[in-house]
Write a protein that holds these residues in place. Structure first.
Motif, PDB file in Angstrom:
ATOM      1  N   LYS A  31       0.843  -1.197   0.000  1.00 30.77           N
ATOM      2  CA  LYS A  31       0.000   0.000   0.000  1.00 30.77           C
ATOM      3  C   LYS A  31       0.878   1.247   0.000  1.00 30.77           C
ATOM      4  N   GLU A  32       0.637   2.128  -0.954  1.00 34.29           N
ATOM      5  CA  GLU A  32       1.369   3.385  -1.023  1.00 34.29           C
ATOM      6  C   GLU A  32       0.536   4.483  -0.377  1.00 34.29           C
ATOM      7  N   GLU A  33       1.207   5.359   0.366  1.00 35.11           N
ATOM      8  CA  GLU A  33       0.498   6.432   1.055  1.00 35.11           C
ATOM      9  C   GLU A  33      -0.272   7.296   0.055  1.00 35.11           C
ATOM     10  N   GLY A  34      -1.566   7.471   0.327  1.00 34.82           N
ATOM     11  CA  GLY A  34      -2.397   8.307  -0.519  1.00 34.82           C
ATOM     12  C   GLY A  34      -2.951   7.605  -1.750  1.00 34.82           C
ATOM     13  N   SER A  35      -2.606   6.328  -1.936  1.00 33.01           N
ATOM     14  CA  SER A  35      -3.073   5.614  -3.129  1.00 33.01           C
ATOM     15  C   SER A  35      -4.493   5.091  -2.925  1.00 33.01           C
ATOM     16  N   ASP A  36      -5.201   4.881  -4.021  1.00 31.85           N
ATOM     17  CA  ASP A  36      -6.526   4.301  -3.991  1.00 31.85           C
ATOM     18  C   ASP A  36      -6.405   2.814  -3.657  1.00 31.85           C
ATOM     19  N   GLU A  37      -7.374   2.312  -2.868  1.00 33.99           N
ATOM     20  CA  GLU A  37      -7.317   0.911  -2.454  1.00 33.99           C
ATOM     21  C   GLU A  37      -7.297  -0.026  -3.668  1.00 33.99           C
ATOM     22  N   LYS A  38      -7.968   0.355  -4.752  1.00 37.36           N
ATOM     23  CA  LYS A  38      -8.031  -0.503  -5.930  1.00 37.36           C
ATOM     24  C   LYS A  38      -6.690  -0.567  -6.655  1.00 37.36           C
ATOM     25  N   GLU A  39      -5.766   0.337  -6.307  1.00 33.73           N
ATOM     26  CA  GLU A  39      -4.479   0.383  -6.985  1.00 33.73           C
ATOM     27  C   GLU A  39      -3.429  -0.501  -6.318  1.00 33.73           C
ATOM     28  N   ILE A  40      -3.774  -1.144  -5.198  1.00 34.85           N
ATOM     29  CA  ILE A  40      -2.817  -1.977  -4.479  1.00 34.85           C
ATOM     30  C   ILE A  40      -2.619  -3.285  -5.239  1.00 34.85           C
ATOM     31  N   ILE A  41      -1.435  -3.463  -5.790  1.00 32.51           N
ATOM     32  CA  ILE A  41      -1.112  -4.663  -6.562  1.00 32.51           C
ATOM     33  C   ILE A  41       0.029  -5.398  -5.870  1.00 32.51           C
ATOM     34  N   LEU A  42      -0.205  -6.639  -5.501  1.00 37.89           N
ATOM     35  CA  LEU A  42       0.839  -7.466  -4.908  1.00 37.89           C
ATOM     36  C   LEU A  42       1.592  -8.138  -6.049  1.00 37.89           C
ATOM     37  N   ASN A  43       2.880  -7.843  -6.152  1.00 38.03           N
ATOM     38  CA  ASN A  43       3.703  -8.410  -7.226  1.00 38.03           C
ATOM     39  C   ASN A  43       4.729  -9.330  -6.584  1.00 38.03           C
ATOM     40  N   ILE A  44       4.374 -10.593  -6.446  1.00 40.94           N
ATOM     41  CA  ILE A  44       5.218 -11.538  -5.715  1.00 40.94           C
ATOM     42  C   ILE A  44       5.099 -12.921  -6.339  1.00 40.94           C
ATOM     43  N   SER A  45       6.207 -13.646  -6.358  1.00 42.80           N
ATOM     44  CA  SER A  45       6.194 -14.985  -6.949  1.00 42.80           C
ATOM     45  C   SER A  45       5.419 -15.944  -6.063  1.00 42.80           C
ATOM     46  N   ARG A  46       4.908 -16.988  -6.666  1.00 47.33           N
ATOM     47  CA  ARG A  46       4.164 -17.991  -5.894  1.00 47.33           C
ATOM     48  C   ARG A  46       5.106 -18.717  -4.932  1.00 47.33           C
ATOM     49  N   MET A  47       6.377 -18.843  -5.297  1.00 47.97           N
ATOM     50  CA  MET A  47       7.351 -19.477  -4.406  1.00 47.97           C
ATOM     51  C   MET A  47       7.552 -18.638  -3.149  1.00 47.97           C
ATOM     52  N   ASP A  48       7.692 -17.311  -3.318  1.00 47.95           N
ATOM     53  CA  ASP A  48       7.856 -16.446  -2.157  1.00 47.95           C
ATOM     54  C   ASP A  48       6.586 -16.404  -1.311  1.00 47.95           C
ATOM     55  N   LEU A  49       5.446 -16.405  -1.964  1.00 49.28           N
ATOM     56  CA  LEU A  49       4.179 -16.422  -1.228  1.00 49.28           C
ATOM     57  C   LEU A  49       4.054 -17.708  -0.420  1.00 49.28           C
ATOM     58  N   ALA A  50       4.504 -18.818  -1.003  1.00 52.55           N
ATOM     59  CA  ALA A  50       4.502 -20.092  -0.281  1.00 52.55           C
ATOM     60  C   ALA A  50       5.444 -20.040   0.907  1.00 52.55           C
ATOM     61  N   GLY A  51       6.626 -19.418   0.709  1.00 54.91           N
ATOM     62  CA  GLY A  51       7.587 -19.295   1.795  1.00 54.91           C
ATOM     63  C   GLY A  51       7.086 -18.418   2.915  1.00 54.91           C
TER      64      GLY A  51
END
Length: 235
Positions: A171-191
């Motif tokens: 989440k970036e300060e002042g950003s719209d909630e719809k603009e929150i994009i999680l950019n993460i690999s499935r391996m890291d998410l699993a970890g």
């Protein structure tokens, strides 16, 4: 949507961004006077478990994972650090080797600060020392909760909590909630969630079917945070 009142994010999320804010302009200038900046590409290792620390690191942009590797070479992500945060100071304070490893999960710019400068500021600024001790105490609480998640929660609950924490990190300060994009690999998410990668892929599809999120390659959008919190089974 803010998580205030619907999910205790502070129990699961740790940040060191406020530590440096306590320093005066002069103290901060002295802290970073001898810093060296380096760009790290996604996947680049910043320090490895067992190596001897020569200083601390300030993340100027990007994100970094702190992790441990087991005997089967499987990563367990302990924490994701954001821009403006410090890492590597535990080993400097304890005068021990690094207890974990750190690597960039996206392209990052990181400043290395020699340990002599860090220790000097600690000696000069009681307020900085107090804020650091407060941060360490909070980090212990977060780690204790994380251990309980791995030990007691189901795979869907673990993944839901990991996604909620990552949503705060992205989440970036002042950003719209719809603009929150999680950019993460499935391996890291699993970890981070402490589950197998194939289970992460399966559960993300289930969450997508339930209208909780959308995906596009590595990218994840949380469409309904309330449903995600319900999936976490927070009580």
């Amino acid at each position: 949507m803010s998580l205030s009142g619907i999910f205790p994010i502070d129990r699961w999320n740790f940040t060191t961004q406020s530590i440096l804010n306590i320093l005066s302009e002069e103290e901060y200038a002295d802290l970073v006077a001898n810093r060296s900046d380096q760009k790290y590409l996604k996947g680049d290792v910043i320090f490895r478990e067992g190596s001897v620390p020569a200083g601390i690191f300030l993340i100027r942009s990007g994100k970094v994972k702190k992790y441990k590797v087991d005997n089967l070479a499987k990563e367990q992500i302990i924490y994701v650090a954001n821009h403006g945060e410090l890492i590597g100071y535990h080993a400097v304070l304890s005068e021990e080797r690094y207890p974990d490893s750190a690597a960039a999960i996206e392209d990052s710019l990181i400043s290395f600060i020699p340990k002599e400068d860090f220790i000097s500021i600690l000696h000069r600024s009681p307020a900085f020392t107090q804020r650091l001790l407060k941060a360490l105490s909070h980090e212990f609480t977060v780690l204790a909760n994380s251990i309980s998640v791995i030990a007691q929660r189901t795979a869907p609950e673990r993944l839901a909590i990991a996604l909620i924490v990552l949503r705060e990190k992205y989440k970036e300060e002042g950003s719209d909630e719809k603009e929150i994009i999680l950019n993460i690999s499935r391996m890291d998410l699993a970890g981070m969630a402490g589950i197998a990668q194939e289970n992460v892929i399966r559960l993300l599809k289930e969450f997508k079917t339930e209208g909780i999120l959308e995906t596009d390659g590595r990218k994840i959008w949380i469409k309904d945070i309330k449903l995600l919190i319900k999936k976490s089974n927070y009580r």
